[in-house]
Design an enzyme around this catalytic site. Structure first.
Site, PDB file in Angstrom:
ATOM      1  N   ASP A   7      82.724-133.706  25.643  1.00 62.61           N
ATOM      2  CA  ASP A   7      81.283-133.884  25.506  1.00 62.61           C
ATOM      3  C   ASP A   7      80.521-132.893  26.371  1.00 62.61           C
ATOM      4  O   ASP A   7      79.496-132.334  25.957  1.00 62.61           O
ATOM      5  CB  ASP A   7      80.866-135.326  25.808  1.00 62.61           C
ATOM      6  CG  ASP A   7      81.614-135.937  26.980  1.00 62.61           C
ATOM      7  OD1 ASP A   7      82.465-135.259  27.592  1.00 62.61           O
ATOM      8  OD2 ASP A   7      81.356-137.120  27.280  1.00 62.61           O
ATOM      9  N   ASP A  43      83.163-125.439  14.840  1.00 58.83           N
ATOM     10  CA  ASP A  43      82.012-125.419  13.937  1.00 58.83           C
ATOM     11  C   ASP A  43      80.701-125.322  14.715  1.00 58.83           C
ATOM     12  O   ASP A  43      79.751-124.665  14.281  1.00 58.83           O
ATOM     13  CB  ASP A  43      82.003-126.664  13.055  1.00 58.83           C
ATOM     14  CG  ASP A  43      82.979-126.571  11.895  1.00 58.83           C
ATOM     15  OD1 ASP A  43      83.465-125.451  11.625  1.00 58.83           O
ATOM     16  OD2 ASP A  43      83.263-127.594  11.265  1.00 58.83           O
ATOM     17  N   TYR A  64      94.905-136.181  13.121  1.00 58.67           N
ATOM     18  CA  TYR A  64      94.982-135.906  11.691  1.00 58.67           C
ATOM     19  C   TYR A  64      96.370-136.171  11.109  1.00 58.67           C
ATOM     20  O   TYR A  64      96.513-136.393   9.913  1.00 58.67           O
ATOM     21  CB  TYR A  64      94.590-134.458  11.395  1.00 58.67           C
ATOM     22  CG  TYR A  64      93.148-134.117  11.695  1.00 58.67           C
ATOM     23  CD1 TYR A  64      92.240-135.097  12.037  1.00 58.67           C
ATOM     24  CD2 TYR A  64      92.699-132.810  11.646  1.00 58.67           C
ATOM     25  CE1 TYR A  64      90.920-134.787  12.317  1.00 58.67           C
ATOM     26  CE2 TYR A  64      91.387-132.476  11.918  1.00 58.67           C
ATOM     27  CZ  TYR A  64      90.491-133.475  12.260  1.00 58.67           C
ATOM     28  OH  TYR A  64      89.198-133.164  12.528  1.00 58.67           O
ATOM     29  N   LYS A  80      89.685-135.014  26.903  1.00 55.06           N
ATOM     30  CA  LYS A  80      88.924-136.238  27.215  1.00 55.06           C
ATOM     31  C   LYS A  80      89.785-137.076  28.148  1.00 55.06           C
ATOM     32  O   LYS A  80      90.114-138.229  27.887  1.00 55.06           O
ATOM     33  CB  LYS A  80      88.586-136.988  25.918  1.00 55.06           C
ATOM     34  CG  LYS A  80      87.564-138.108  26.073  1.00 55.06           C
ATOM     35  CD  LYS A  80      86.203-137.623  26.514  1.00 55.06           C
ATOM     36  CE  LYS A  80      85.223-138.798  26.539  1.00 55.06           C
ATOM     37  NZ  LYS A  80      83.945-138.430  27.172  1.00 55.06           N
ATOM     38  N   ASP A  82      88.325-128.851  15.829  1.00 55.18           N
ATOM     39  CA  ASP A  82      87.662-128.864  14.526  1.00 55.18           C
ATOM     40  C   ASP A  82      86.148-128.920  14.709  1.00 55.18           C
ATOM     41  O   ASP A  82      85.385-128.163  14.096  1.00 55.18           O
ATOM     42  CB  ASP A  82      88.167-130.068  13.729  1.00 55.18           C
ATOM     43  CG  ASP A  82      87.755-130.025  12.269  1.00 55.18           C
ATOM     44  OD1 ASP A  82      87.061-129.069  11.855  1.00 55.18           O
ATOM     45  OD2 ASP A  82      88.120-130.954  11.528  1.00 55.18           O
TER      46      ASP A  82
END
Length: 367
Positions: free
Chosen positions: A227, A255, A145, A195, A251
């Site tokens: 994942d 959620d 970001y 990852k 992020d």
């Protein structure tokens, strides 16, 4: 002499002001019971600030925050301000600058599913029986970001967009160390999500996590690829306690965790900074949900996320664990009695308003 804590109250837009009232009343009550003082200064933010001053984050609000020990935030935004350019809309022009200005690098989002509310979860009953609580710790100021270069340009006759994921070792170290400390205060289990099979960033992340883990031999550490973590949250949510990860992954995963609890109206959050104000860690505390403009002003919003944000503030900024526990226990008692706002109501339960829920939680907190 009793302690005095200075907070800035940024109620914002939509349901923000009506749930904030209940949270502040409870905070003042707990201060009286447990013998400390609160100086709460109201300031404008978001759409309300745009209407009054032309800016989503007025300079006066920033100055008030700088003079405080913590920020209690409501929510910002709504259809009224969606016509504004993206960079001037409340969400982008208020909350993100606050995070950047105060270097709020650690986002703590508890995913709490109480035993009495498991029916609201979209997961199979056997997976959530007895409830669960997962704390997701997200690095908030680095990664994709904020990395440079970033932008959109024309190249060889076509448009390309570039985002760059950048992490410095110091950024990883501070969030990971905080995660270990928090895990040590809970069930002593920490899952680090990355990852590392693809990303250079994640290789750095994992190597630093491993190095720091040597200082926390009493905390059980597990590494998961992002994942796989997304799948395991659904398959076995009760097996998790504390999860730490970088900005983009956090992020998305936070959620996902909010969704599987059944109601975002129950979920608080904290964004913690690097610096201390005396012995206090500066932070911004807010519900995980939004302004809910469709129900604003109707007196039916759930104030529990805002109330539990107060509990997080007391625990993480002011070291008042017993007062935080008082609030959390009061919420559990009221849910156990079957009182529900509309977002968590089910057949056979007692439907209450925003004010009624706040009043009942205050009664329970007196015990």
């Amino acid at each position: 002499m009793s302690q005095t804590f200075k907070i800035v109250v940024l109620s914002g837009d939509g349901i923000g002001p009506e749930v904030m009232v209940e949270a502040i009343e409870l905070l003042r009550q707990c201060a009286d019971i447990d013998g400390f003082n609160v100086e709460a200064k109201e300031s404008l933010v978001g759409g309300a600030a745009i209407d009054a001053t032309g800016k989503a984050l007025p300079e006066e609000t920033v100055l008030n925050c700088e003079a405080s020990d913590a920020i209690l935030f409501g929510s910002v935004g709504g259809p009224k301000w969606e016509r504004l350019p993206p960079n001037e809309q409340p969400e982008r022009a208020a909350l993100l600058p606050l995070r950047k200005h105060f270097n709020l690098f650690a986002n703590l989002r508890p995913a709490l599913c109480l035993p009495e509310l498991t029916a609201a979860s979209p997961l199979r009953p056997d997976l959530v029986e007895g409830g669960f609580e997962i704390l997701c710790i997200r690095e908030l100021t680095g990664g994709l970001y904020f990395g440079q270069p970033k932008g959109t340009r024309e190249e060889n006759g076509e448009t390309i967009a570039i985002d760059t994921m950048v992490y410095r070792s110091s950024e990883v170290e501070r969030i990971v160390r905080l995660a270990f400390e928090i895990a040590r205060s809970r069930r002593r289990k920490l899952v680090s999500v990355d990852k590392a099979n693809v990303l250079e960033n994640s290789l750095l992340w994992r190597s630093i996590v491993k190095k720091i883990s040597a200082e926390y031999s009493d905390v059980e550490l597990t590494h998961l690829l992002v994942d796989n973590a997304a799948m395991q949250f659904i398959r076995a949510p009760k097996s998790f306690d504390v999860v730490v990860t970088e900005n983009l992954f956090g992020d998305i995963l936070s959620d996902e965790l909010a969704m599987i609890t059944g109601s975002i109206g129950m979920l608080p959050s904290a964004s913690l900074g690097t610096g201390l104000r005396g012995v206090y860690r500066f932070g911004l505390y807010e519900p995980s949900g939004g302004t809910a403009p469709d129900i604003a002003g109707k007196g039916i919003a759930n104030p529990i996320a805002q109330i539990l944000s107060v509990a997080m503030m007391l625990r993480h900024s002011f070291n008042l664990d017993s007062t935080a526990a008082r609030i959390e226990s009061a919420v559990r008692k009221i849910i156990g009695k079957g009182l529900r706002t509309r977002d968590i109501w089910s057949e056979g339960k007692t439907l209450v308003s925003t004010k009624e829920m706040g009043a009942e939680i205050r009664k329970a907190a007196e015990a």
